[in-house]
Each structure stands twice: as structure tokens, then as C-alpha cells.
Design a protein around this motif. Structure first.
Motif, short mmCIF file in Angstrom:
data_model
loop_
_atom_site.label_atom_id
_atom_site.label_comp_id
_atom_site.label_asym_id
_atom_site.label_seq_id
_atom_site.Cartn_x
_atom_site.Cartn_y
_atom_site.Cartn_z
N GLY A 1 0.78 -1.23 0.00
CA GLY A 1 0.00 0.00 0.00
C GLY A 1 0.81 1.28 0.00
N LEU A 2 2.13 1.19 -0.13
CA LEU A 2 2.94 2.40 -0.19
C LEU A 2 2.91 2.98 -1.61
CD1 LEU A 2 6.15 1.45 1.86
CD2 LEU A 2 4.38 3.08 2.53
N ALA A 3 3.03 4.31 -1.68
CA ALA A 3 3.14 4.94 -3.00
C ALA A 3 4.57 4.75 -3.48
CB ALA A 3 2.82 6.43 -2.88
N VAL A 4 4.73 4.32 -4.74
CA VAL A 4 6.08 4.10 -5.25
C VAL A 4 6.30 4.95 -6.50
CG1 VAL A 4 6.27 1.75 -4.34
CG2 VAL A 4 5.33 2.10 -6.63
N ARG A 5 7.58 5.19 -6.79
CA ARG A 5 7.93 5.99 -7.96
C ARG A 5 8.88 5.21 -8.86
NH1 ARG A 5 10.49 11.37 -6.96
NH2 ARG A 5 11.72 10.06 -5.61
N PRO A 6 8.70 5.21 -10.20
CA PRO A 6 7.50 5.68 -10.87
C PRO A 6 6.29 4.84 -10.46
CG PRO A 6 9.06 4.65 -12.43
CD PRO A 6 9.68 4.63 -11.10
N PRO A 7 5.06 5.38 -10.59
CA PRO A 7 3.87 4.64 -10.16
C PRO A 7 3.78 3.28 -10.86
CG PRO A 7 3.30 6.88 -10.81
CD PRO A 7 4.72 6.68 -11.20
N MET A 8 3.13 2.35 -10.21
CA MET A 8 3.09 0.98 -10.73
C MET A 8 1.65 0.52 -10.88
SD MET A 8 4.97 -2.25 -8.99
CE MET A 8 3.59 -3.24 -8.47
N THR A 9 1.33 -0.02 -12.04
CA THR A 9 -0.01 -0.58 -12.22
C THR A 9 -0.04 -1.97 -11.59
OG1 THR A 9 0.77 -1.19 -14.42
CG2 THR A 9 -0.81 0.62 -14.29
N PRO A 10 -1.15 -2.27 -10.89
CA PRO A 10 -1.24 -3.58 -10.23
C PRO A 10 -1.01 -4.71 -11.24
CG PRO A 10 -3.09 -2.18 -9.60
CD PRO A 10 -2.37 -1.47 -10.69
N GLY A 11 -0.35 -5.76 -10.79
CA GLY A 11 -0.14 -6.91 -11.66
C GLY A 11 1.13 -6.83 -12.48
N THR A 12 1.88 -5.72 -12.35
CA THR A 12 3.15 -5.61 -13.07
C THR A 12 4.09 -6.73 -12.61
OG1 THR A 12 2.87 -3.22 -13.07
CG2 THR A 12 5.06 -4.05 -13.61
N THR A 13 4.73 -7.40 -13.54
CA THR A 13 5.65 -8.48 -13.15
C THR A 13 6.98 -7.88 -12.70
OG1 THR A 13 6.63 -8.67 -15.34
CG2 THR A 13 4.66 -10.01 -14.90
N LEU A 14 7.76 -8.72 -11.97
CA LEU A 14 9.07 -8.26 -11.49
C LEU A 14 9.96 -7.86 -12.66
CD1 LEU A 14 9.83 -10.84 -8.65
CD2 LEU A 14 9.10 -8.46 -8.39
N VAL A 15 9.89 -8.66 -13.72
CA VAL A 15 10.75 -8.39 -14.89
C VAL A 15 10.38 -7.05 -15.52
CG1 VAL A 15 11.44 -9.20 -17.18
CG2 VAL A 15 11.13 -10.85 -15.32
N ALA A 16 9.07 -6.83 -15.68
CA ALA A 16 8.62 -5.59 -16.30
C ALA A 16 8.97 -4.39 -15.41
CB ALA A 16 7.11 -5.64 -16.54
N ARG A 17 8.79 -4.59 -14.10
CA ARG A 17 9.07 -3.50 -13.17
C ARG A 17 10.57 -3.15 -13.19
NH1 ARG A 17 7.15 1.08 -11.21
NH2 ARG A 17 7.96 1.54 -9.13
N THR A 18 11.42 -4.17 -13.22
CA THR A 18 12.86 -3.91 -13.29
C THR A 18 13.20 -3.13 -14.56
OG1 THR A 18 13.64 -5.72 -11.90
CG2 THR A 18 15.10 -5.05 -13.66
N ALA A 19 12.58 -3.51 -15.67
CA ALA A 19 12.86 -2.81 -16.92
C ALA A 19 12.52 -1.33 -16.80
CB ALA A 19 12.08 -3.44 -18.07
N VAL A 20 11.37 -1.03 -16.19
CA VAL A 20 10.94 0.36 -16.03
C VAL A 20 11.89 1.14 -15.11
CG1 VAL A 20 9.13 1.84 -15.03
CG2 VAL A 20 8.50 -0.11 -16.49
N VAL A 21 12.17 0.55 -13.93
CA VAL A 21 12.97 1.27 -12.93
C VAL A 21 14.42 1.42 -13.40
CG1 VAL A 21 13.79 1.28 -10.53
CG2 VAL A 21 11.45 0.61 -11.04
N VAL A 22 14.99 0.35 -13.96
CA VAL A 22 16.38 0.44 -14.44
C VAL A 22 16.46 1.45 -15.59
CG1 VAL A 22 18.27 -0.82 -15.58
CG2 VAL A 22 17.05 -1.85 -13.65
N GLY A 23 15.47 1.41 -16.47
CA GLY A 23 15.45 2.37 -17.58
C GLY A 23 15.43 3.80 -17.07
N ALA A 24 14.58 4.06 -16.07
CA ALA A 24 14.48 5.41 -15.51
C ALA A 24 15.78 5.80 -14.82
CB ALA A 24 13.31 5.50 -14.53
N ALA A 25 16.39 4.84 -14.13
CA ALA A 25 17.62 5.13 -13.38
C ALA A 25 18.76 5.53 -14.31
CB ALA A 25 18.02 3.92 -12.53
N ARG A 26 18.79 4.91 -15.49
CA ARG A 26 19.93 5.15 -16.39
C ARG A 26 20.06 6.59 -16.83
NH1 ARG A 26 19.77 -0.56 -19.80
NH2 ARG A 26 21.06 -1.71 -18.30
#
Lengths: 340, 201
Positions: free
Chosen positions: A139-164
Motif C-alpha cells: 500500500g505504499l506509494a512508489v515511484r514511478p507509479p506501478m499498475t497492479p499486476g506488473t511483473t518483477l521483470v517488467a518493473r525492473t525494466a521500467v525502474v532500471v530504464g528510468a535510473a539510467r
């Protein structure tokens, strides 16, 4: 300078060195020599310890020193986030990794550290990505926002992409802040100790936090290896929690390989600090009666195998009884490692 | 208890290693434990070398901030945590004294009035383990005067061995060997063992 020259020079200087009575150049000469000469290192150690006792220890600093120091220490380095018992292995790994990241150079942040493609910077973002799935699930707010059901692989792609596209310091700060927020939430809400959180599938919150500790440690090792920093083993009680989680998950890993052989179990005996004994059914929910084999492995080796940082065949294992199911257990272990 | 009086056991190495690891893992409780256990040692060294209560407090703070910020700098395989902290404390205290003296010399050379060196001798609460302290003192007093003078000048007055040589009017080589021999004899007196003995086995 020949080695013997260096040895004689240093041996003559050892007393002065132990008393801090050499020039800086001479001290450096001694320091370098001690790494190579066991005899001098032994003498240096004894003389150092003696010198340290010369003043005695009969005076106590005024109480205000401790009070000032506590505040100064918090400012100088963040302590591990306060956390409930089950999340302490995670909080500890976060603090240790944060310490290691503290003095990495810009070049070291860019080094490849895992899977032949992820840099140190990417790995920290990857850890933050998986943590954020847990945080969002609670229930915590995370950045970037995450749609429910996002897989770990997809989430890593988003966060790593943003971090770069961001400075490494920002990645480190947001990873660390999110970890602290997560621990803070768990501390405020004791009910999470018996709740589940969806990480792919619903899992008990305490298990998920131990898994986070595990992965943070394994990637911390990757970063240490890539940057020549010393790797530090988890505390014995934290290793025990990680091994326990792996032992409980093993029947599922074996089942996924499709090699489960029914009504049998193997006794797993993990040696070393934090070790213990587990009885592992070879299929989920299987019996835990008389084992068909006893498998003895060092707990650190076992955990590294589970973290897919060892090959099943290179782990030194003692096997008594039926070799086949015991080997099967070792082969299934790396499947427990989270896929990046 | 004075660690020096005993052979360093495997347990002691483990205990130091574990405390170090807990510091690595950001455990504030371990930090306070380290402070409670070793602050008398660190403070006493700093106080006796700087002979200044405020400077001794500053050194004490610096030493404990160092172990909190850089716990990996300490390696239990290379010696006790007690000995390591004593070393850091002594180095900081010596640096302070040497800087102070350099500053005084510069000020004196420029014809400026100089401040008295400190804020008075630190008093500090006397703590209980006076036996160990007395044993060290006795051992130091039992050293032959030339060895005792050399060791005292170096450790408590921050003199380099070259300065020890010139103050005692002996060759540098003699000063170096007096420092080494002085410590070796103290090791035998305090540990009951020579330098060549292995430890922790």
C-alpha cells in the motif's frame, strides 16, 4: 631495494612504528612489508597491542561525549532502518550495501556486476524495483507509479530504464529511502507479520522480507566482487533465516522441475554459524519421516547455491544414503533464485 | 579486563569479528556497545597524550565515528578491536599534539604571544579496573631507564624516534632498538609470552 634489505629496515623500525614514532614514509614502508612478511606481521601485532595498553584505561569520558556522539554518528552514517524482527535481516543488508556504495567512484558505478549486462548502478535500481513491488503490494506509494499486476521483470525494466538517465546518487538515495519507508511501515503495522503480499503470487510478508534480504546480500556480493570490496557474510541468525526460507521452498522448486519422486524426504544438514537441520519432502506437502538421504553442506555454500552463485556440481556436499534424491535437491536449489 | 594479559582466544577473535560485522550492518546497539566497552581506553590514551580534556573528548569522538563510518577498516584477523581502537586513538592524539607544537613554533618564530597548551589536565572519573592499569605501570617502571625513557618519550610525548635520539643524545639506530626492545620486554612482562609465540591457536 631487495626483499632482505626491506625486511631488515622494517624489522628495525617495528618498535618505532608500533609507537607511531616513524615518518609517514617509513610507516608506509612498514605497512607494505607487513602484508608480505608473516614474522614481521606477528611481531608488529604483539608490539601494537602492548603499546595500546601503555596508557591504561582508568579514565572515563564525561557523559556528554556519548550524547554528542550518538547524534554525530547518525549524521555521519545512517543506521539500519528500525524494523520488526523478521525484517531485520533485510534492514541489515540495506545498511551494509549502503555503506559499500558510499565510497564507490563514478567509474565503479558503471562496472558490469551481474548477468553480463547489469552495471552496479543497474543492480541498485533492480533491487529498488523489486522492493517497490513489495512496497506497492503493502500500500505504499512508489515511484514511478506501478499498475497492479506488473511483473518483477517488467518493473525492473521500467525502474532500471528510468535510473539510467539519472545520477547514481539519486538511484542510491531513492533505493535507500524506499527501504527505510518499507521498514517503517512494517514496524507501524504489526498485522503484516501474519499477512500476505502479492509478489507474482501471494506470499507471507515475513518470507518476502527474508527473500529481499537474500537478494540484497547476493547482489551486494556481486557489487563487492566487481569493485574489489570485501564481502561480508550475513550475521549467523540472518543466514539461518535465509537458509530456512530456501529449505521450505525447495519442495516447490523440485516439483517445478518435474522430477519429484513421491513419498520421500531428504535431511538437509547445514553446517557453520547459523546452520541447522531441515527435513525436505521431495514433493510439496510430502512426508517428513525417515529420510532416504542425509545431505551435509556448509550454510554459506548452500545459500550461494540458492542464490545461483554456485553450480550444483561445484558445491562440496557430504551425502549419506540415496545419492539421487540428494543430488536432485542440490540441482533444484538455484531455481529458487529470483530471475532478474 | 585487560586483553593483553591473556592469550587471544578464538572466542575473542570471533567476538571482535561479530561486533565489527554488526557495525557493518548499521546496528546502533553495536555502536553503543563498542563505545561503552572501549571509551575508557580511548579516552585515557587521548587524555594522557594530549593532556587536555577538551582535546581528549574530540579525539574520543573522532575514533568512534571512524569505526562507525568505516568498520571494514578493522580486520579481526590482524589483531584485537581493542588494540585497533587504541592505535587510532594514539595516532589522532599524536597528530593533534604535533600540529599544536608546529603551530606554537610558528607563532613563537613570528614573535607572537603563545597560548598555554591546553585547558588543564583532564581528570575523568576513575574507573574500577585499576589492577590492570597498575600492572602495566609496574611493568613500565621495571624497564631499564634507557628503554623506559625512549618508550615514554615516543608514546606519551609524541616524539619520533629521530627526536628521541636527539633528546637522549644517542644514534638513531640505538633509539629504534630501544623502542623495540622496550616493547618486547613489556610484552613478555604483561603477556608472559615472547614476540615469537603464535596466538589465537
Amino acid at each position: 631495494m631487495r626483499d632482505t634489505d626491506s625486511h631488515d629496515t622494517v624489522a628495525g623500525l617495528i618498535g618505532a612504528w608500533a609507537l607511531d614514532a616513524c615518518s609517514p614514509e617509513e610507516s608506509e614502508l612498514v605497512r607494505a612489508h607487513l602484508g608480505q612478511c608473516a614474522a614481521c606481521a606477528r611481531e608488529a601485532r604483539v608490539l601494537r597491542e602492548v603499546a595500546g595498553e601503555l596508557a591504561g584505561d582508568h579514565m572515563r569520558p564525561p557523559p556528554r561525549v556519548e550524547a554528542v556522539l550518538r547524534t554525530a554518528a547518525r549524521g555521519a552514517r545512517r543506521p539500519a532502518p528500525a524494523a520488526p524482527e523478521y525484517a531485520r535481516p533485510y534492514a541489515a543488508q540495506v545498511a551494509a550495501l549502503d555503506l559499500m556504495l558510499d565510497d564507490l567512484t563514478a567509474e565503479e558505478w558503471r562496472r558490469l556486476a551481474a548477468y553480463g549486462e547489469l552495471t552496479v548502478h543497474d543492480l541498485v535500481a533492480h533491487l529498488a524495483a523489486t522492493d517497490s513491488v513489495v512496497a506497492a503490494g503493502l500500500g505504499l506509494a512508489v515511484r514511478p507509479p506501478m499498475t497492479p499486476g506488473t511483473t518483477l521483470v517488467a518493473r525492473t525494466a521500467v525502474v532500471v530504464g528510468a535510473a539510467r538517465s539519472r545520477p547514481v546518487e539519486e538511484t542510491r538515495r531513492s533505493w535507500r529511502a524506499q527501504a527505510a519507508e518499507l521498514c517503517g511501515l512494517l514496524l507501524r503495522e504489526p498485522s503484516f507479520a501474519t499477512a500476505k503480499v502479492a509478489v507474482g503470487r501471494p506470499l507471507p510478508v515475513p518470507d518476502v522480507l527474508v527473500a529481499r534480504a537474500f537478494e540484497t546480500w547476493v547482489h551486494g556480493n556481486d557489487i563487492a566482487a566487481a569493485t574489489g570490496r570485501p564481502a561480508v557474510l550475513p550475521l549467523p541468525e540472518h543466514l539461518h533465516a535465509m537458509a530456512d526460507l530456501a529449505a521450505r521452498a525447495l519442495p516447490f522448486a523440485i516439483a517445478r522441475r518435474g522430477t519429484a519422486t513421491g513419498e520421500r524426504c531428504v535431511r538437509l544438514h547445514l553446517t557453520g554459524a547459523g546452520g541447522g537441520t531441515w527435513t525436505i519432502p521431495l514433493a510439496p506437502g510430502g512426508p517428513v519421516g525417515d529420510p532416504v538421504a542425509v545431505l551435509t553442506v556448509d550454510i554459506v555454500e548452500f545459500c550461494l547455491l540458492v542464490g545461483a552463485r554456485r553450480e550444483p556440481d561445484e558445491v562440496r556436499a557430504g551425502i549419506r544414503g540415496d545419492d539421487v534424491p540428494a543430488r536432485e535437491l542440490l540441482r533444484a536449489a538455484p531455481a529458487l533464485a529470483p530471475v532478474p | 579486563m585487560n586483553a593483553l594479559l591473556h592469550q587471544r582466544s578464538t572466542d575473542a577473535v570471533h567476538a571482535d569479528a561479530e561486533l565489527r560485522d554488526r557495525l557493518v550492518f548499521g546496528d546502533e546497539g553495536a555502536f553503543i556497545e563498542t563505545y561503552e566497552r572501549y571509551s575508557p581506553l580511548v579516552y585515557t590514551i587521548a587524555a594522557r597524550v594530549t593532556r587536555d580534556a577538551r582535546a581528549a573528548e574530540d579525539v574520543t569522538q573522532e575514533v568512534f565515528l571512524t569505526i562507525w563510518q568505516r568498520p571494514l577498516a578493522y580486520d579481526a584477523a590482524k589483531g584485537s578491536l581493542r588494540g585497533w581502537l587504541a592505535m587510532i586513538a594514539h595516532r589522532r592524539a599524536i597528530d593533534l599534539v604535533r600540529r599544536e607544537e608546529a603551530h606554537r613554533r610558528t607563532a613563537a618564530g613570528a614573535g607572537l604571544a603563545t597560548d598555554p597548551p591546553g585547558h588543564g589536565d583532564p581528570v575523568g572519573d576513575q574507573v574500577s579496573d585499576a589492577d590492570a592499569a597498575r600492572r602495566v605501570e609496574t611493568a613500565v617502571r621495571a624497564l631499564p631507564a634507557p628503554l623506559r625513557h625512549a618508550v615514554t618519550l615516543a608514546y606519551f610525548h609524541g616524539r619520533t624516534y629521530r627526536e628521541v635520539a636527539s633528546e637522549l643524545g644517542v644514534p638513531e639506530g640505538t633509539a629504534k632498538s630501544r623502542l623495540r626492545e622496550g616493547l618486547r620486554r613489556l610484552a613478555v612482562a604483561l603477556r608472559g609470552t615472547g614476540v615469537g609465540d603464535s596466538e589465537g591457536t
